[in-house]
Design an enzyme around this catalytic site. Sequence first.
Site, PDB file in Angstrom:
ATOM      1  N   HIS A 104       0.827  -1.207   0.000  1.00  0.00           N
ATOM      2  CA  HIS A 104       0.000   0.000   0.000  1.00  0.00           C
ATOM      3  C   HIS A 104       0.864   1.261   0.000  1.00  0.00           C
ATOM      4  CE1 HIS A 104       1.132   0.758   4.144  1.00  0.00           C
ATOM      5  NE2 HIS A 104       1.011  -0.534   4.338  1.00  0.00           N
ATOM      6  N   GLU A 208      -1.943  -7.352   7.560  1.00  0.00           N
ATOM      7  CA  GLU A 208      -0.604  -7.179   8.132  1.00  0.00           C
ATOM      8  C   GLU A 208      -0.454  -8.059   9.367  1.00  0.00           C
ATOM      9  OE1 GLU A 208       2.264  -6.954   7.813  1.00  0.00           O
ATOM     10  OE2 GLU A 208       2.965  -4.868   7.815  1.00  0.00           O
TER      11      GLU A 208
END
Length: 349
Positions: A104, A208
């Site tokens: 990202h 994550e």
Amino acid sequence: MIASSLLYGLLAAASTANAYSHVKSINYSVVTGIFQQDDNATDPSTFNFTASNFGLIDRSYPSDSSCPDRKHTTQWQRLAHYISTLNKKAKNNERYSLFFMGRHGEGYHNAAETYFGTPAWNCYWSELDGNKTVTWADAHLTDVGVQQAERVNTFWKHLIKDEKITTPETYYTSPLYRCLDTAKLTFSGLQLPHKSPFKPVIKEYLREGISAHTCDRRSTKSYIKKKFPDFKFEKKFAEKDPYWVKLQAEPRADQDARSKAVLDDIFSNDDSTYISITSHSGEIGSLLRVLGHRAFSLSTGSAIPVLVKATTLYADAPATTTMPYTPQKTCAAPPAIRDSSCNDCSCCT
Ligand SMILES: *[C@@H]1O[C@H](CO)[C@@H](O)[C@H](O)[C@H]1NC(C)=O
Ligand SMILES: *[C@@H]1O[C@H](CO)[C@@H](O)[C@H](O)[C@H]1NC(C)=O
Ligand SMILES: *[C@@H]1O[C@H](CO)[C@@H](O)[C@H](O)[C@H]1NC(C)=O
Ligand SMILES: *[C@@H]1O[C@H](CO)[C@@H](O)[C@H](O)[C@H]1NC(C)=O
């Protein structure tokens, strides 16, 4: 005592059943020599993937002679032909897929870590949802993060038009907002083939690594659905985040086990050769470990291609034991120290 022997009995019965079922297990390896990123000589900290054709090495492939009109064929077209011949020649239990894994763009949590310094961020600020001006729980992209994703979008436009790259057939993303938004900005408005449009699927296990940081806690399914109505959820995606636990962290071995699980899931249910994953620095690091790729850390908004060979083996799957989460230390007030000598929060002020 009775209860525990009953439990033992159930477990014993289950493992006997497993011994007979010859669980499918998938072994991964990287086809090296295709991209600069798998070469030890390439320095990840200075490597620029948009300036180097995604790292694709200028070379010939054993299949070039059967490539139609070689002179007018780009490196990416010859690679596509090579991958297609590898798959044609592969044994029944072997398969080759090209992954594009993108991190990202910069999120508010990244900017906050830079602003406060890593010790104060890790030991104090990251456990809060934000400060008076900024929210970093399930962080959104900063303006810089949006620009990074838009630049990758421009890069894909170039790859499609000039390099004749084969675009992903399927798209997967982490459920965290910064990845959903990055995937959307990166792949929207591209000239994609009708048979493989941008229809991303959200997968819980691409999130994550879970830490005490609130940026690792995802939003509810309804919120994600409202913000990203064109994205699909994998089956059994829970309304509320089932995994994030206040002040607890997921051990690295657990993260690698779920990275393997999500890859196995993709390889078992998706026949695509070209697959896009939008995820995080820690999680892409874990996926690379599982695939057998060398460590290659990505800055925000960067991406890495990996040609993967997957071999399905019918054997007893190795037992994976899940470790419990580990409690995280924090400080009652932000430590004054700025350098990263304080990873264990021993520098509380
Ligand atoms: C899995 O692949 C690796 C190569 O990446 C190989 O060394 C290993 O022997 C394989 N494991 C099995 C069980 O075949
Ligand atoms: C790359 O570096 C790793 C770790 O230093 C080493 O184990 C490996 O053999 C190296 N690979 C090559 C192809 O040189
Ligand atoms: C990477 O290269 C591109 C040119 O392709 C350039 O515009 C960009 O600024 C470079 N990025 C970095 C971080 O140097
Ligand atoms: C909140 O944190 C951000 C860093 O991300 C910083 O720019 C801002 O000044 C902080 N706000 C306050 C009120 O301290």
